[in-house]
Motif scaffolding. Structure first.
Motif, mmCIF file in Angstrom:
data_model
loop_
_atom_site.group_PDB
_atom_site.id
_atom_site.type_symbol
_atom_site.label_atom_id
_atom_site.label_comp_id
_atom_site.label_asym_id
_atom_site.label_seq_id
_atom_site.Cartn_x
_atom_site.Cartn_y
_atom_site.Cartn_z
ATOM 1 N N VAL A 196 0.847 -1.182 0.000
ATOM 2 C CA VAL A 196 0.000 0.000 0.000
ATOM 3 C C VAL A 196 0.889 1.241 0.000
ATOM 4 C CG1 VAL A 196 -1.770 1.275 1.262
ATOM 5 C CG2 VAL A 196 -1.780 -1.232 1.288
ATOM 6 N N SER A 197 0.673 2.130 -0.950
ATOM 7 C CA SER A 197 1.408 3.391 -1.018
ATOM 8 C C SER A 197 0.546 4.489 -0.442
ATOM 9 C CB SER A 197 1.781 3.714 -2.460
ATOM 10 O OG SER A 197 2.395 4.979 -2.528
ATOM 11 N N LEU A 198 1.054 5.199 0.563
ATOM 12 C CA LEU A 198 0.310 6.296 1.172
ATOM 13 C C LEU A 198 0.390 7.565 0.340
ATOM 14 C CD1 LEU A 198 1.339 5.681 4.878
ATOM 15 C CD2 LEU A 198 -0.693 4.857 3.686
ATOM 16 N N ASN A 199 1.165 7.527 -0.748
ATOM 17 C CA ASN A 199 1.272 8.666 -1.668
ATOM 18 C C ASN A 199 0.209 8.613 -2.760
ATOM 19 O OD1 ASN A 199 3.502 9.751 -0.387
ATOM 20 N ND2 ASN A 199 4.932 8.543 -1.590
ATOM 21 N N GLY A 200 -0.679 7.642 -2.714
ATOM 22 C CA GLY A 200 -1.734 7.539 -3.713
ATOM 23 C C GLY A 200 -1.379 6.650 -4.897
#
Length: 97
Positions: A37-41
């Motif tokens: 999961v990337s928290l940067n979108g």
């Protein structure tokens, strides 16, 4: 289990497997999917993992080690994880209700 990889990336590791209790010890092995999961979108990534565990049981509490290896879901990749161990090593602590 979840691992923070830096750069706002989280790896979520799940698995299902078997464990064996031997007196004060528990050993186990599991196989399952993992999700990046990337928290940067960015896009979520899907993969697989092999997990081995060894724990010492102390009543309802257990503490030990877990080892995760990233694999693809085929015999060659899983076999390679056993021949050439690579991956994440971590500490575990569990409490049974």
């Amino acid at each position: 289990s979840a691992e923070y990889l830096g750069s706002k990336k989280i790896l979520i590791l799940t698995d299902a497997g078997l464990s064996l209790d031997l007196l004060l010890f528990r050993v186990g092995i599991g196989l399952g999917p993992n999700f990046g999961v990337s928290l940067n979108g960015g896009k979520a990534a899907l993969g697989g993992n092999l997990r081995a565990t060894a724990e010492i049981k102390l009543g309802k509490f257990a503490a030990g080690l877990s080892w995760f290896s990233m694999v693809e879901f085929n015999k060659a990749s899983i076999g390679d994880a056993f021949r050439n161990p690579y991956g994440f090593l971590g500490l575990t602590a569990t409490f049974r209700l």
